[in-house]
Scaffold this motif. Structure first.
Motif, PDB file in Angstrom:
ATOM      1  N   GLN A   1       0.831  -1.192   0.000  1.00  0.00           N
ATOM      2  CA  GLN A   1       0.000   0.000   0.000  1.00  0.00           C
ATOM      3  C   GLN A   1       0.875   1.255   0.000  1.00  0.00           C
ATOM      4  OE1 GLN A   1      -0.443  -2.521   2.098  1.00  0.00           O
ATOM      5  NE2 GLN A   1      -2.478  -3.311   1.605  1.00  0.00           N
ATOM      6  N   LEU A   2       0.260   2.342  -0.418  1.00  0.00           N
ATOM      7  CA  LEU A   2       0.901   3.648  -0.370  1.00  0.00           C
ATOM      8  C   LEU A   2       0.087   4.527   0.565  1.00  0.00           C
ATOM      9  CD1 LEU A   2       1.669   4.241  -4.162  1.00  0.00           C
ATOM     10  CD2 LEU A   2       3.303   3.627  -2.372  1.00  0.00           C
ATOM     11  N   GLN A   3       0.747   5.105   1.549  1.00  0.00           N
ATOM     12  CA  GLN A   3       0.071   5.937   2.533  1.00  0.00           C
ATOM     13  C   GLN A   3       0.595   7.353   2.419  1.00  0.00           C
ATOM     14  OE1 GLN A   3      -2.426   4.895   4.719  1.00  0.00           O
ATOM     15  NE2 GLN A   3      -2.641   7.085   5.146  1.00  0.00           N
ATOM     16  N   ALA A   4      -0.275   8.266   1.983  1.00  0.00           N
ATOM     17  CA  ALA A   4       0.107   9.666   1.814  1.00  0.00           C
ATOM     18  C   ALA A   4      -0.294  10.468   3.044  1.00  0.00           C
ATOM     19  CB  ALA A   4      -0.553  10.240   0.582  1.00  0.00           C
ATOM     20  N   SER A   5       0.482  11.496   3.325  1.00  0.00           N
ATOM     21  CA  SER A   5       0.183  12.377   4.451  1.00  0.00           C
ATOM     22  C   SER A   5       0.765  13.753   4.179  1.00  0.00           C
ATOM     23  CB  SER A   5       0.763  11.808   5.749  1.00  0.00           C
ATOM     24  OG  SER A   5       2.165  11.695   5.656  1.00  0.00           O
ATOM     25  N   GLY A   6       0.347  14.734   4.980  1.00  0.00           N
ATOM     26  CA  GLY A   6       0.943  16.054   4.903  1.00  0.00           C
ATOM     27  C   GLY A   6       0.056  17.125   4.303  1.00  0.00           C
ATOM     28  N   GLY A   7      -1.113  16.762   3.819  1.00  0.00           N
ATOM     29  CA  GLY A   7      -1.999  17.762   3.256  1.00  0.00           C
ATOM     30  C   GLY A   7      -2.591  18.644   4.338  1.00  0.00           C
ATOM     31  N   GLY A   8      -3.257  19.695   3.907  1.00  0.00           N
ATOM     32  CA  GLY A   8      -3.879  20.589   4.861  1.00  0.00           C
ATOM     33  C   GLY A   8      -4.261  21.903   4.228  1.00  0.00           C
ATOM     34  N   LEU A   9      -4.573  22.866   5.079  1.00  0.00           N
ATOM     35  CA  LEU A   9      -4.974  24.203   4.646  1.00  0.00           C
ATOM     36  C   LEU A   9      -3.797  25.156   4.835  1.00  0.00           C
ATOM     37  CD1 LEU A   9      -7.127  26.296   3.820  1.00  0.00           C
ATOM     38  CD2 LEU A   9      -7.734  26.457   6.250  1.00  0.00           C
ATOM     39  N   VAL A  10      -3.499  25.908   3.805  1.00  0.00           N
ATOM     40  CA  VAL A  10      -2.388  26.863   3.870  1.00  0.00           C
ATOM     41  C   VAL A  10      -2.771  28.109   3.084  1.00  0.00           C
ATOM     42  CG1 VAL A  10      -1.241  25.905   1.829  1.00  0.00           C
ATOM     43  CG2 VAL A  10       0.116  27.095   3.560  1.00  0.00           C
ATOM     44  N   GLN A  11      -2.232  29.237   3.490  1.00  0.00           N
ATOM     45  CA  GLN A  11      -2.484  30.472   2.767  1.00  0.00           C
ATOM     46  C   GLN A  11      -1.617  30.551   1.509  1.00  0.00           C
ATOM     47  OE1 GLN A  11      -1.921  33.718   5.554  1.00  0.00           O
ATOM     48  NE2 GLN A  11      -4.115  33.743   6.027  1.00  0.00           N
ATOM     49  N   ALA A  12      -2.086  31.299   0.545  1.00  0.00           N
ATOM     50  CA  ALA A  12      -1.312  31.510  -0.674  1.00  0.00           C
ATOM     51  C   ALA A  12       0.072  32.046  -0.322  1.00  0.00           C
ATOM     52  CB  ALA A  12      -2.032  32.478  -1.590  1.00  0.00           C
ATOM     53  N   GLU A  86      -4.797  27.926  -7.080  1.00  0.00           N
ATOM     54  CA  GLU A  86      -5.022  26.924  -8.139  1.00  0.00           C
ATOM     55  C   GLU A  86      -4.292  25.615  -7.886  1.00  0.00           C
ATOM     56  OE1 GLU A  86      -4.036  30.110  -8.522  1.00  0.00           O
ATOM     57  OE2 GLU A  86      -2.559  30.306 -10.158  1.00  0.00           O
ATOM     58  N   ASP A  87      -3.477  25.554  -6.848  1.00  0.00           N
ATOM     59  CA  ASP A  87      -2.855  24.287  -6.452  1.00  0.00           C
ATOM     60  C   ASP A  87      -3.798  23.441  -5.588  1.00  0.00           C
ATOM     61  OD1 ASP A  87       0.191  26.091  -5.998  1.00  0.00           O
ATOM     62  OD2 ASP A  87      -0.305  24.761  -7.675  1.00  0.00           O
ATOM     63  N   THR A  88      -4.933  24.012  -5.231  1.00  0.00           N
ATOM     64  CA  THR A  88      -5.900  23.277  -4.427  1.00  0.00           C
ATOM     65  C   THR A  88      -6.380  22.036  -5.170  1.00  0.00           C
ATOM     66  OG1 THR A  88      -6.654  25.243  -3.250  1.00  0.00           O
ATOM     67  CG2 THR A  88      -8.178  23.378  -3.356  1.00  0.00           C
ATOM     68  N   ALA A  89      -6.230  20.883  -4.528  1.00  0.00           N
ATOM     69  CA  ALA A  89      -6.581  19.610  -5.164  1.00  0.00           C
ATOM     70  C   ALA A  89      -6.358  18.485  -4.162  1.00  0.00           C
ATOM     71  CB  ALA A  89      -5.727  19.368  -6.399  1.00  0.00           C
ATOM     72  N   VAL A  90      -6.830  17.316  -4.533  1.00  0.00           N
ATOM     73  CA  VAL A  90      -6.437  16.106  -3.826  1.00  0.00           C
ATOM     74  C   VAL A  90      -5.174  15.584  -4.500  1.00  0.00           C
ATOM     75  CG1 VAL A  90      -7.064  13.763  -3.164  1.00  0.00           C
ATOM     76  CG2 VAL A  90      -8.810  15.561  -3.187  1.00  0.00           C
ATOM     77  N   TYR A  91      -4.163  15.359  -3.715  1.00  0.00           N
ATOM     78  CA  TYR A  91      -2.873  14.905  -4.237  1.00  0.00           C
ATOM     79  C   TYR A  91      -2.732  13.404  -3.980  1.00  0.00           C
ATOM     80  CZ  TYR A  91      -1.358  19.654  -5.145  1.00  0.00           C
ATOM     81  OH  TYR A  91      -1.243  20.925  -5.669  1.00  0.00           O
ATOM     82  N   TYR A  92      -2.373  12.685  -5.031  1.00  0.00           N
ATOM     83  CA  TYR A  92      -2.232  11.241  -4.966  1.00  0.00           C
ATOM     84  C   TYR A  92      -0.788  10.849  -5.267  1.00  0.00           C
ATOM     85  CZ  TYR A  92      -7.338  11.232  -5.498  1.00  0.00           C
ATOM     86  OH  TYR A  92      -8.681  11.438  -5.342  1.00  0.00           O
ATOM     87  N   CYS A  93      -0.261   9.931  -4.476  1.00  0.00           N
ATOM     88  CA  CYS A  93       1.039   9.388  -4.817  1.00  0.00           C
ATOM     89  C   CYS A  93       0.856   8.122  -5.652  1.00  0.00           C
ATOM     90  CB  CYS A  93       1.891   9.112  -3.591  1.00  0.00           C
ATOM     91  SG  CYS A  93       1.161   8.008  -2.375  1.00  0.00           S
ATOM     92  N   TRP A 109      -1.630   3.196  -6.359  1.00  0.00           N
ATOM     93  CA  TRP A 109      -2.034   4.562  -5.993  1.00  0.00           C
ATOM     94  C   TRP A 109      -2.221   4.661  -4.486  1.00  0.00           C
ATOM     95  CZ3 TRP A 109      -2.255   8.594  -9.331  1.00  0.00           C
ATOM     96  CH2 TRP A 109      -2.293   8.313 -10.693  1.00  0.00           C
ATOM     97  N   GLY A 110      -1.854   5.817  -3.945  1.00  0.00           N
ATOM     98  CA  GLY A 110      -2.173   6.113  -2.565  1.00  0.00           C
ATOM     99  C   GLY A 110      -3.608   6.606  -2.453  1.00  0.00           C
ATOM    100  N   GLN A 111      -4.039   6.855  -1.221  1.00  0.00           N
ATOM    101  CA  GLN A 111      -5.439   7.196  -0.985  1.00  0.00           C
ATOM    102  C   GLN A 111      -5.750   8.662  -1.238  1.00  0.00           C
ATOM    103  OE1 GLN A 111      -3.189   7.327   1.287  1.00  0.00           O
ATOM    104  NE2 GLN A 111      -3.757   8.776   2.879  1.00  0.00           N
ATOM    105  N   GLY A 112      -4.758   9.496  -1.407  1.00  0.00           N
ATOM    106  CA  GLY A 112      -4.998  10.912  -1.645  1.00  0.00           C
ATOM    107  C   GLY A 112      -4.979  11.723  -0.368  1.00  0.00           C
ATOM    108  N   THR A 113      -4.443  12.925  -0.478  1.00  0.00           N
ATOM    109  CA  THR A 113      -4.427  13.859   0.639  1.00  0.00           C
ATOM    110  C   THR A 113      -4.814  15.236   0.103  1.00  0.00           C
ATOM    111  OG1 THR A 113      -3.099  14.725   2.482  1.00  0.00           O
ATOM    112  CG2 THR A 113      -1.937  14.336   0.411  1.00  0.00           C
ATOM    113  N   LEU A 114      -5.706  15.899   0.818  1.00  0.00           N
ATOM    114  CA  LEU A 114      -6.266  17.164   0.331  1.00  0.00           C
ATOM    115  C   LEU A 114      -5.362  18.339   0.678  1.00  0.00           C
ATOM    116  CD1 LEU A 114      -8.601  18.779  -0.938  1.00  0.00           C
ATOM    117  CD2 LEU A 114      -9.663  18.816   1.332  1.00  0.00           C
ATOM    118  N   VAL A 115      -5.066  19.126  -0.322  1.00  0.00           N
ATOM    119  CA  VAL A 115      -4.333  20.382  -0.141  1.00  0.00           C
ATOM    120  C   VAL A 115      -5.266  21.521  -0.528  1.00  0.00           C
ATOM    121  CG1 VAL A 115      -2.422  21.800  -0.947  1.00  0.00           C
ATOM    122  CG2 VAL A 115      -2.077  19.349  -0.552  1.00  0.00           C
ATOM    123  N   THR A 116      -5.473  22.442   0.395  1.00  0.00           N
ATOM    124  CA  THR A 116      -6.331  23.593   0.146  1.00  0.00           C
ATOM    125  C   THR A 116      -5.512  24.860   0.354  1.00  0.00           C
ATOM    126  OG1 THR A 116      -8.268  22.374   0.937  1.00  0.00           O
ATOM    127  CG2 THR A 116      -8.461  24.768   0.752  1.00  0.00           C
TER     128      THR A 116
END
Length: 119
Positions: A1-12, A86-93, A109-116
């Motif tokens: 399996q692939l386990q992604a982490s590190g996404g979150g909410l960040v300002q421009a 515009e980088d806001t997306a779900v990121y998949y490894c 594929w990993g499960q995806g991590t949301l970057v906002t």
């Protein structure tokens, strides 16, 4: 399996670092990469890296994002700087993995991590 982490909410203008670790029975990992999918859009390649460390980037992130990998830890990273809304997306490894010396490479594929990224 692939386990992604590190996404979150960040300002421009801010930064985030994504990680993706492969687990389970692994004989070899070839190419690893990151893709992203924004709402209503197709999944697109963000960056890829070979086992030897050669990297390639999508046009929209070149110069802002850096992909790297630690083969001993079976982990791929994506350092994202100067983030834009515009980088806001779900990121998949993604990775090509062989589970045993007799096995062919298979794509995972990993499960995806949301970057906002807020403006």
């Amino acid at each position: 399996q692939l386990q992604a982490s590190g996404g979150g909410l960040v300002q421009a203008g801010g930064s985030l670092r994504l990680s993706c670790a492969a687990s389970g029975s692994i004989f070899a990992i070839n190419a690893m990469g990151w893709y992203r999918q924004a709402p209503g859009k197709q999944r697109e390649l963000v960056a890829g890296i070979t086992r030897g460390g050669s990297a390639s980037y999508g046009e929209s992130v070149r110069g802002r994002f850096t992909i790297s990998r630690d083969n001993a830890k079976k982990t791929v990273y994506l350092q994202m700087n100067s983030l834009k809304p515009e980088d806001t997306a779900v990121y998949y490894c993604n990775a090509d993995i062989s589970r045993a010396f007799w096995s062919d490479m298979q794509n995972y594929w990993g499960q995806g991590t949301l970057v906002t990224v807020s403006s």
